[in-house]
Design a protein around this motif. Sequence first.
Motif, PDB file in Angstrom:
ATOM      1  N   VAL A 148       0.870  -1.169   0.000  1.00 10.86           N
ATOM      2  CA  VAL A 148       0.000   0.000   0.000  1.00 10.86           C
ATOM      3  C   VAL A 148       0.909   1.220   0.000  1.00 10.86           C
ATOM      4  CG1 VAL A 148      -1.999  -1.106   1.087  1.00 10.86           C
ATOM      5  CG2 VAL A 148      -0.261  -0.033   2.522  1.00 10.86           C
ATOM      6  N   ALA A 149       0.559   2.210  -0.789  1.00  6.94           N
ATOM      7  CA  ALA A 149       1.395   3.406  -0.874  1.00  6.94           C
ATOM      8  C   ALA A 149       0.521   4.628  -1.144  1.00  6.94           C
ATOM      9  CB  ALA A 149       2.431   3.262  -1.992  1.00  6.94           C
ATOM     10  N   ASN A 150       0.895   5.742  -0.518  1.00  7.87           N
ATOM     11  CA  ASN A 150       0.229   7.014  -0.769  1.00  7.87           C
ATOM     12  C   ASN A 150       1.298   8.080  -0.890  1.00  7.87           C
ATOM     13  OD1 ASN A 150      -1.076   9.646   0.958  1.00  7.87           O
ATOM     14  ND2 ASN A 150      -2.177   8.922  -0.820  1.00  7.87           N
ATOM     15  N   ILE A 151       1.198   8.860  -1.951  1.00  8.36           N
ATOM     16  CA  ILE A 151       2.125   9.949  -2.200  1.00  8.36           C
ATOM     17  C   ILE A 151       1.278  11.197  -2.392  1.00  8.36           C
ATOM     18  CG2 ILE A 151       3.860  10.846  -3.779  1.00  8.36           C
ATOM     19  CD1 ILE A 151       4.382   7.854  -4.511  1.00  8.36           C
ATOM     20  N   ALA A 152       1.587  12.252  -1.657  1.00  9.12           N
ATOM     21  CA  ALA A 152       0.761  13.452  -1.742  1.00  9.12           C
ATOM     22  C   ALA A 152       1.627  14.684  -1.920  1.00  9.12           C
ATOM     23  CB  ALA A 152      -0.081  13.585  -0.482  1.00  9.12           C
ATOM     24  N   GLY A 153       1.036  15.697  -2.466  1.00 10.15           N
ATOM     25  CA  GLY A 153       1.727  16.963  -2.686  1.00 10.15           C
ATOM     26  C   GLY A 153       1.191  17.609  -3.939  1.00 10.15           C
ATOM     27  N   SER A 154       2.034  18.355  -4.603  1.00 14.70           N
ATOM     28  CA  SER A 154       1.682  18.964  -5.875  1.00 14.70           C
ATOM     29  C   SER A 154       2.565  18.294  -6.923  1.00 14.70           C
ATOM     30  CB  SER A 154       1.942  20.475  -5.836  1.00 14.70           C
ATOM     31  OG  SER A 154       1.589  21.050  -7.073  1.00 14.70           O
ATOM     32  N   ILE A 155       1.990  17.329  -7.621  1.00 16.61           N
ATOM     33  CA  ILE A 155       2.750  16.472  -8.532  1.00 16.61           C
ATOM     34  C   ILE A 155       2.478  16.908  -9.968  1.00 16.61           C
ATOM     35  CG2 ILE A 155       3.165  14.099  -9.255  1.00 16.61           C
ATOM     36  CD1 ILE A 155       1.895  13.295  -6.466  1.00 16.61           C
ATOM     37  N   ASP A 156       3.498  17.426 -10.615  1.00 16.50           N
ATOM     38  CA  ASP A 156       3.394  17.843 -12.014  1.00 16.50           C
ATOM     39  C   ASP A 156       3.414  16.583 -12.880  1.00 16.50           C
ATOM     40  OD1 ASP A 156       4.122  18.534 -14.686  1.00 16.50           O
ATOM     41  OD2 ASP A 156       4.975  20.419 -13.976  1.00 16.50           O
ATOM     42  N   PRO A 157       2.347  16.326 -13.659  1.00 19.06           N
ATOM     43  CA  PRO A 157       2.298  15.108 -14.463  1.00 19.06           C
ATOM     44  C   PRO A 157       3.443  14.999 -15.475  1.00 19.06           C
ATOM     45  CG  PRO A 157       0.219  16.326 -14.636  1.00 19.06           C
ATOM     46  CD  PRO A 157       1.141  17.127 -13.789  1.00 19.06           C
ATOM     47  N   VAL A 158       3.901  16.117 -16.013  1.00 16.39           N
ATOM     48  CA  VAL A 158       5.010  16.082 -16.973  1.00 16.39           C
ATOM     49  C   VAL A 158       6.299  15.667 -16.265  1.00 16.39           C
ATOM     50  CG1 VAL A 158       6.413  17.460 -18.557  1.00 16.39           C
ATOM     51  CG2 VAL A 158       3.925  17.770 -18.496  1.00 16.39           C
ATOM     52  N   LEU A 159       6.543  16.231 -15.067  1.00 16.80           N
ATOM     53  CA  LEU A 159       7.725  15.838 -14.297  1.00 16.80           C
ATOM     54  C   LEU A 159       7.627  14.385 -13.859  1.00 16.80           C
ATOM     55  CD1 LEU A 159       8.414  18.971 -12.046  1.00 16.80           C
ATOM     56  CD2 LEU A 159       9.602  18.258 -14.136  1.00 16.80           C
ATOM     57  N   LEU A 160       6.426  13.944 -13.498  1.00 20.41           N
ATOM     58  CA  LEU A 160       6.224  12.548 -13.111  1.00 20.41           C
ATOM     59  C   LEU A 160       6.562  11.623 -14.272  1.00 20.41           C
ATOM     60  CD1 LEU A 160       5.251  10.376 -11.138  1.00 20.41           C
ATOM     61  CD2 LEU A 160       2.922  10.839 -11.927  1.00 20.41           C
ATOM     62  N   GLY A 161       6.086  11.979 -15.462  1.00 23.47           N
ATOM     63  CA  GLY A 161       6.402  11.181 -16.649  1.00 23.47           C
ATOM     64  C   GLY A 161       7.898  11.134 -16.919  1.00 23.47           C
ATOM     65  N   ALA A 162       8.563  12.269 -16.750  1.00 27.12           N
ATOM     66  CA  ALA A 162      10.014  12.311 -16.958  1.00 27.12           C
ATOM     67  C   ALA A 162      10.729  11.452 -15.925  1.00 27.12           C
ATOM     68  CB  ALA A 162      10.514  13.757 -16.887  1.00 27.12           C
ATOM     69  N   ALA A 163      10.275  11.513 -14.667  1.00 24.06           N
ATOM     70  CA  ALA A 163      10.894  10.707 -13.613  1.00 24.06           C
ATOM     71  C   ALA A 163      10.679   9.227 -13.883  1.00 24.06           C
ATOM     72  CB  ALA A 163      10.318  11.094 -12.247  1.00 24.06           C
ATOM     73  N   MET A 164       9.486   8.861 -14.317  1.00 25.65           N
ATOM     74  CA  MET A 164       9.210   7.456 -14.617  1.00 25.65           C
ATOM     75  C   MET A 164      10.057   6.982 -15.791  1.00 25.65           C
ATOM     76  SD  MET A 164       5.116   7.411 -13.925  1.00 25.65           S
ATOM     77  CE  MET A 164       4.890   5.721 -14.440  1.00 25.65           C
ATOM     78  N   SER A 165      10.227   7.833 -16.783  1.00 22.85           N
ATOM     79  CA  SER A 165      11.071   7.488 -17.918  1.00 22.85           C
ATOM     80  C   SER A 165      12.511   7.294 -17.465  1.00 22.85           C
ATOM     81  CB  SER A 165      10.990   8.589 -18.973  1.00 22.85           C
ATOM     82  OG  SER A 165      11.890   8.338 -20.013  1.00 22.85           O
ATOM     83  N   ARG A 166      12.959   8.187 -16.586  1.00 21.08           N
ATOM     84  CA  ARG A 166      14.322   8.092 -16.057  1.00 21.08           C
ATOM     85  C   ARG A 166      14.493   6.811 -15.250  1.00 21.08           C
ATOM     86  NH1 ARG A 166      19.062  10.134 -15.113  1.00 21.08           N
ATOM     87  NH2 ARG A 166      19.893  10.502 -13.030  1.00 21.08           N
ATOM     88  N   MET A 167      13.484   6.434 -14.476  1.00 19.72           N
ATOM     89  CA  MET A 167      13.553   5.190 -13.695  1.00 19.72           C
ATOM     90  C   MET A 167      13.760   3.998 -14.608  1.00 19.72           C
ATOM     91  SD  MET A 167      13.401   5.467 -10.448  1.00 19.72           S
ATOM     92  CE  MET A 167      13.091   3.747 -10.147  1.00 19.72           C
ATOM     93  N   HIS A 168      13.148   4.046 -15.772  1.00 19.85           N
ATOM     94  CA  HIS A 168      13.264   2.940 -16.717  1.00 19.85           C
ATOM     95  C   HIS A 168      14.699   2.770 -17.212  1.00 19.85           C
ATOM     96  CE1 HIS A 168      12.005   0.029 -19.652  1.00 19.85           C
ATOM     97  NE2 HIS A 168      12.578   0.735 -20.604  1.00 19.85           N
ATOM     98  N   THR A 169      15.461   3.852 -17.255  1.00 18.28           N
ATOM     99  CA  THR A 169      16.817   3.776 -17.788  1.00 18.28           C
ATOM    100  C   THR A 169      17.895   3.775 -16.706  1.00 18.28           C
ATOM    101  OG1 THR A 169      16.944   6.184 -18.009  1.00 18.28           O
ATOM    102  CG2 THR A 169      16.140   4.946 -19.916  1.00 18.28           C
ATOM    103  N   MET A 170      17.501   3.861 -15.427  1.00 17.94           N
ATOM    104  CA  MET A 170      18.492   3.896 -14.350  1.00 17.94           C
ATOM    105  C   MET A 170      19.113   2.526 -14.127  1.00 17.94           C
ATOM    106  SD  MET A 170      16.731   6.280 -11.442  1.00 17.94           S
ATOM    107  CE  MET A 170      18.067   6.064 -10.291  1.00 17.94           C
ATOM    108  N   ASP A 171      20.363   2.503 -13.744  1.00 16.48           N
ATOM    109  CA  ASP A 171      21.037   1.277 -13.371  1.00 16.48           C
ATOM    110  C   ASP A 171      20.768   1.033 -11.889  1.00 16.48           C
ATOM    111  OD1 ASP A 171      22.656  -0.883 -12.898  1.00 16.48           O
ATOM    112  OD2 ASP A 171      24.540   0.197 -13.153  1.00 16.48           O
ATOM    113  N   LEU A 172      19.890   0.100 -11.597  1.00 16.85           N
ATOM    114  CA  LEU A 172      19.525  -0.195 -10.214  1.00 16.85           C
ATOM    115  C   LEU A 172      20.331  -1.359  -9.648  1.00 16.85           C
ATOM    116  CD1 LEU A 172      15.653   0.212 -10.508  1.00 16.85           C
ATOM    117  CD2 LEU A 172      17.333   1.880  -9.743  1.00 16.85           C
ATOM    118  N   SER A 173      21.369  -1.795 -10.351  1.00  9.76           N
ATOM    119  CA  SER A 173      22.148  -2.939  -9.891  1.00  9.76           C
ATOM    120  C   SER A 173      22.808  -2.684  -8.539  1.00  9.76           C
ATOM    121  CB  SER A 173      23.203  -3.321 -10.930  1.00  9.76           C
ATOM    122  OG  SER A 173      24.120  -2.250 -11.112  1.00  9.76           O
TER     123      SER A 173
END
Length: 184
Positions: free
Chosen positions: A149-174
């Motif tokens: 279960v997770a809740n995230i609150a604040g003022s979330i810019d959808p464009v920044l969220l999309g950019a962050a999600m895109s960045r997560m896809h390319t991050m090296d999490l090893s």
Amino acid sequence: MRFSTFSIPAFVLFVLVTGPAAGQGLGYFPVEELGIVDPANLEVDINLEGSTLQIATGAMQDQDPRVRDLVSNLTRVRVQVGSSEGRDPIIVAERIAAAAAQLEAQGWSRIISVEDDGDKVYVYSIDRGDGTIAGLTALVGSEDEEVVVANIAGSIDPVLLGAAMSRMHTMDLSQFIPADGDDD
């Protein structure tokens, strides 16, 4: 759907990168009070708001400025991950369904819905009315594995969220994956 050693840190990092809600304002949803995650089987418990959330923002000075901006506008991040082992899967499913109904009754929109072989994943958002998202809530349940279960609150810019999600896809999490035989 078992969270692997890789996926728990990736999920936690995703949550830190994408968001929280202020106290009890728009975007806040008390996921810790739903009874979905059994406190006796809690594996991950994150509760960031106020100064503890500012620490996360401060630690991101070397990160993409868009990600920093996204996190700096958050007011709360609450995540709980636990094992559903030993829990009645019907009760877990009923509690997830009740939480989903409560979110929808409060004006949240379901943006992701997956139901497959006893696994359920629901992600909800609530709009601030000014082009930003006030909160994101995720409910994830598996008949015989983890619940999240997770809740995230604040003022979330959808464009920044999309950019962050895109960045997560390319991050090296090893760096988050323990070496073979290392349980830490």
